[in-house]
Scaffold this motif. Structure first.
Motif, PDB file in Angstrom:
ATOM      1  N   LEU A 146       0.821  -1.204   0.000  1.00 32.32           N
ATOM      2  CA  LEU A 146       0.000   0.000   0.000  1.00 32.32           C
ATOM      3  C   LEU A 146       0.858   1.259   0.000  1.00 32.32           C
ATOM      4  CD1 LEU A 146      -2.721  -1.219   2.495  1.00 32.32           C
ATOM      5  CD2 LEU A 146      -3.057  -0.743   0.060  1.00 32.32           C
ATOM      6  N   GLU A 147       1.910   1.258   0.779  1.00 35.47           N
ATOM      7  CA  GLU A 147       2.813   2.416   0.794  1.00 35.47           C
ATOM      8  C   GLU A 147       3.423   2.626  -0.587  1.00 35.47           C
ATOM      9  OE1 GLU A 147       3.509   4.609   3.091  1.00 35.47           O
ATOM     10  OE2 GLU A 147       2.906   3.746   5.017  1.00 35.47           O
ATOM     11  N   ALA A 148       3.791   1.535  -1.250  1.00 36.12           N
ATOM     12  CA  ALA A 148       4.372   1.653  -2.590  1.00 36.12           C
ATOM     13  C   ALA A 148       3.377   2.230  -3.589  1.00 36.12           C
ATOM     14  CB  ALA A 148       4.865   0.290  -3.063  1.00 36.12           C
ATOM     15  N   ALA A 149       2.088   2.010  -3.326  1.00 34.29           N
ATOM     16  CA  ALA A 149       1.036   2.532  -4.198  1.00 34.29           C
ATOM     17  C   ALA A 149       0.587   3.932  -3.793  1.00 34.29           C
ATOM     18  CB  ALA A 149      -0.158   1.583  -4.198  1.00 34.29           C
ATOM     19  N   GLY A 201     -11.214  -4.824  -6.250  1.00 35.77           N
ATOM     20  CA  GLY A 201      -9.951  -4.276  -6.729  1.00 35.77           C
ATOM     21  C   GLY A 201      -8.861  -5.316  -6.774  1.00 35.77           C
ATOM     22  N   ALA A 202      -8.776  -6.139  -5.726  1.00 38.39           N
ATOM     23  CA  ALA A 202      -7.754  -7.182  -5.687  1.00 38.39           C
ATOM     24  C   ALA A 202      -8.021  -8.256  -6.735  1.00 38.39           C
ATOM     25  CB  ALA A 202      -7.696  -7.807  -4.296  1.00 38.39           C
ATOM     26  N   GLY A 203      -9.285  -8.395  -7.138  1.00 41.74           N
ATOM     27  CA  GLY A 203      -9.624  -9.373  -8.164  1.00 41.74           C
ATOM     28  C   GLY A 203      -9.145  -8.992  -9.545  1.00 41.74           C
ATOM     29  N   GLY A 204      -8.838  -7.721  -9.752  1.00 39.83           N
ATOM     30  CA  GLY A 204      -8.284  -7.278 -11.017  1.00 39.83           C
ATOM     31  C   GLY A 204      -9.175  -7.584 -12.205  1.00 39.83           C
ATOM     32  N   ASP A 205      -8.581  -8.179 -13.229  1.00 37.21           N
ATOM     33  CA  ASP A 205      -9.303  -8.479 -14.458  1.00 37.21           C
ATOM     34  C   ASP A 205      -9.986  -9.841 -14.429  1.00 37.21           C
ATOM     35  OD1 ASP A 205      -8.412  -6.071 -15.417  1.00 37.21           O
ATOM     36  OD2 ASP A 205      -6.811  -6.926 -16.654  1.00 37.21           O
ATOM     37  N   ASP A 206      -9.877 -10.554 -13.331  1.00 37.19           N
ATOM     38  CA  ASP A 206     -10.457 -11.902 -13.254  1.00 37.19           C
ATOM     39  C   ASP A 206     -11.975 -11.854 -13.305  1.00 37.19           C
ATOM     40  OD1 ASP A 206      -7.918 -12.846 -13.058  1.00 37.19           O
ATOM     41  OD2 ASP A 206      -8.046 -13.449 -10.963  1.00 37.19           O
ATOM     42  N   ALA A 207     -12.556 -12.954 -13.748  1.00 35.52           N
ATOM     43  CA  ALA A 207     -14.015 -13.059 -13.814  1.00 35.52           C
ATOM     44  C   ALA A 207     -14.624 -12.924 -12.429  1.00 35.52           C
ATOM     45  CB  ALA A 207     -14.412 -14.388 -14.433  1.00 35.52           C
ATOM     46  N   ALA A 208     -15.805 -12.314 -12.380  1.00 40.26           N
ATOM     47  CA  ALA A 208     -16.519 -12.118 -11.121  1.00 40.26           C
ATOM     48  C   ALA A 208     -17.833 -12.879 -11.177  1.00 40.26           C
ATOM     49  CB  ALA A 208     -16.782 -10.636 -10.899  1.00 40.26           C
ATOM     50  N   VAL A 209     -18.141 -13.575 -10.102  1.00 40.34           N
ATOM     51  CA  VAL A 209     -19.391 -14.331 -10.032  1.00 40.34           C
ATOM     52  C   VAL A 209     -20.070 -14.078  -8.699  1.00 40.34           C
ATOM     53  CG1 VAL A 209     -18.602 -16.158 -11.594  1.00 40.34           C
ATOM     54  CG2 VAL A 209     -18.284 -16.419  -9.124  1.00 40.34           C
ATOM     55  N   ARG A 247      -6.425  -3.211  -5.515  1.00 41.10           N
ATOM     56  CA  ARG A 247      -5.481  -3.449  -6.614  1.00 41.10           C
ATOM     57  C   ARG A 247      -4.047  -3.532  -6.101  1.00 41.10           C
ATOM     58  NH1 ARG A 247      -8.521   0.838 -10.001  1.00 41.10           N
ATOM     59  NH2 ARG A 247     -10.009  -0.405 -11.212  1.00 41.10           N
ATOM     60  N   ALA A 248      -3.719  -2.653  -5.167  1.00 38.60           N
ATOM     61  CA  ALA A 248      -2.366  -2.657  -4.614  1.00 38.60           C
ATOM     62  C   ALA A 248      -2.055  -3.954  -3.873  1.00 38.60           C
ATOM     63  CB  ALA A 248      -2.181  -1.459  -3.685  1.00 38.60           C
ATOM     64  N   LEU A 249      -3.074  -4.574  -3.311  1.00 41.61           N
ATOM     65  CA  LEU A 249      -2.886  -5.793  -2.524  1.00 41.61           C
ATOM     66  C   LEU A 249      -2.857  -7.054  -3.374  1.00 41.61           C
ATOM     67  CD1 LEU A 249      -5.372  -4.967   0.380  1.00 41.61           C
ATOM     68  CD2 LEU A 249      -2.862  -4.900   0.495  1.00 41.61           C
ATOM     69  N   ALA A 250      -3.169  -6.950  -4.654  1.00 41.68           N
ATOM     70  CA  ALA A 250      -3.323  -8.123  -5.517  1.00 41.68           C
ATOM     71  C   ALA A 250      -2.127  -9.073  -5.515  1.00 41.68           C
ATOM     72  CB  ALA A 250      -3.656  -7.677  -6.939  1.00 41.68           C
ATOM     73  N   PRO A 251      -0.868  -8.596  -5.413  1.00 47.59           N
ATOM     74  CA  PRO A 251       0.249  -9.557  -5.402  1.00 47.59           C
ATOM     75  C   PRO A 251       0.155 -10.603  -4.291  1.00 47.59           C
ATOM     76  CG  PRO A 251       1.080  -7.358  -5.853  1.00 47.59           C
ATOM     77  CD  PRO A 251      -0.378  -7.206  -5.484  1.00 47.59           C
TER      78      PRO A 251
END
Length: 266
Positions: free
Chosen positions: A104-107, A240-248, A157-161
């Protein structure tokens, strides 16, 4: 392996544990309990840790909890005495909390550490069902007090890694949360809100999905469903952490006259 991210309902107070003899909950809550009980088995692999964002903790900046979450915070009232002695003695995950803070700090997000606050019922109630052995370390992260939806999507999004590091990112809230509106007369309105929210959350275009969910207040009956949106904002982090992945939508039921849904990304 990349883990999915989840937005889960955490129920109402200690709803799954009202029987002092340990019997099943009121039938109204059994579907939600079954959904939560199957979460870990539904994942592609067992997580090494959980990072959980609850609708019951807000701070000015993004705070991460680096303690062990005990004593638990029984932040509900008017329930049977035994529900104030429930326990979920999972270990904390300070390494995960600090890794999240570094991302988060990096973002560009200001963060802080906290070690004394107990895990609230948005943590321990659903986790007692999902991880009854209390054998997965957990770190809790706070919502930012401004409840800015776009900021919380960006936080996710920042946490996604973390998803590639064995960490399950969970948003714990309720997709409908108006405590002054209960009963069958609420259901038609709740159903319309739920359908609109689910359509936004599951938009196959991830850019449109994020924008539609960020503009949640424009959906039908939005402010009726959430007079204050703290129980919806954990969804933004999971999305946000899910990024471009499909959502259900992988859970939907009715409790207290409310339509309540859970969502999975990836």
């Amino acid at each position: 392996m990349t883990l999915p991210t989840l937005f889960i309902p955490h129920g109402g107070g200690p709803c799954f544990f009202m029987d002092p003899a340990g019997g099943p909950p009121d039938p109204m809550w059994q579907g939600m309990q079954a959904y939560l009980a199957g979460l870990i088995a539904s994942l592609p692999e067992r997580p090494s840790a959980i990072l959980l964002v609850s609708g019951h903790w807000e701070t000015r900046d993004v705070a991460v909890h680096v303690g062990n979450g005990r004593p638990l915070l029984y932040d509900y009232g008017g329930f049977p005495p035994h529900t104030y002695h429930l326990q979920w003695p999972a270990p904390g995950a300070p390494d995960v909390a600090r890794r999240a803070a570094a991302l988060l700090e990096a973002a560009g997000f200001a963060t802080s550490e906290e070690a004394e606050r107990g895990w609230d019922h948005g943590v321990f109630i659903p986790m007692m069902v999902a991880v009854p052995g209390a054998d997965i370390p957990l770190a809790q992260m706070a919502l930012r007090h401004d409840l800015d939806p776009r900021a919380h999507i960006a936080i996710g999004r920042a946490l996604a890694p973390l998803r590639d590091e064995g960490v399950l990112i969970v948003g714990s809230g309720m997709s409908f949360h108006n405590l002054r509106a209960r009963g069958p007369q609420v259901t038609p309105i709740a159903d319309q809100w739920d359908a609109a929210l689910t359509a936004a959350v599951t938009d196959p275009d991830p850019i449109k999905r994020a924008e539609r969910v960020a503009r949640w207040q424009e959906l039908p009956y939005a402010t009726f469903a959430h007079p204050r949106e703290e129980h919806l904002l954990p969804l933004m982090v999971a999305l946000g952490a899910g990024g471009d992945d499909a959502a259900v939508c992988d859970y939907r039921d009715h409790v207290m006259g409310w339509a309540v849904s859970g969502y999975r990304f990836g």
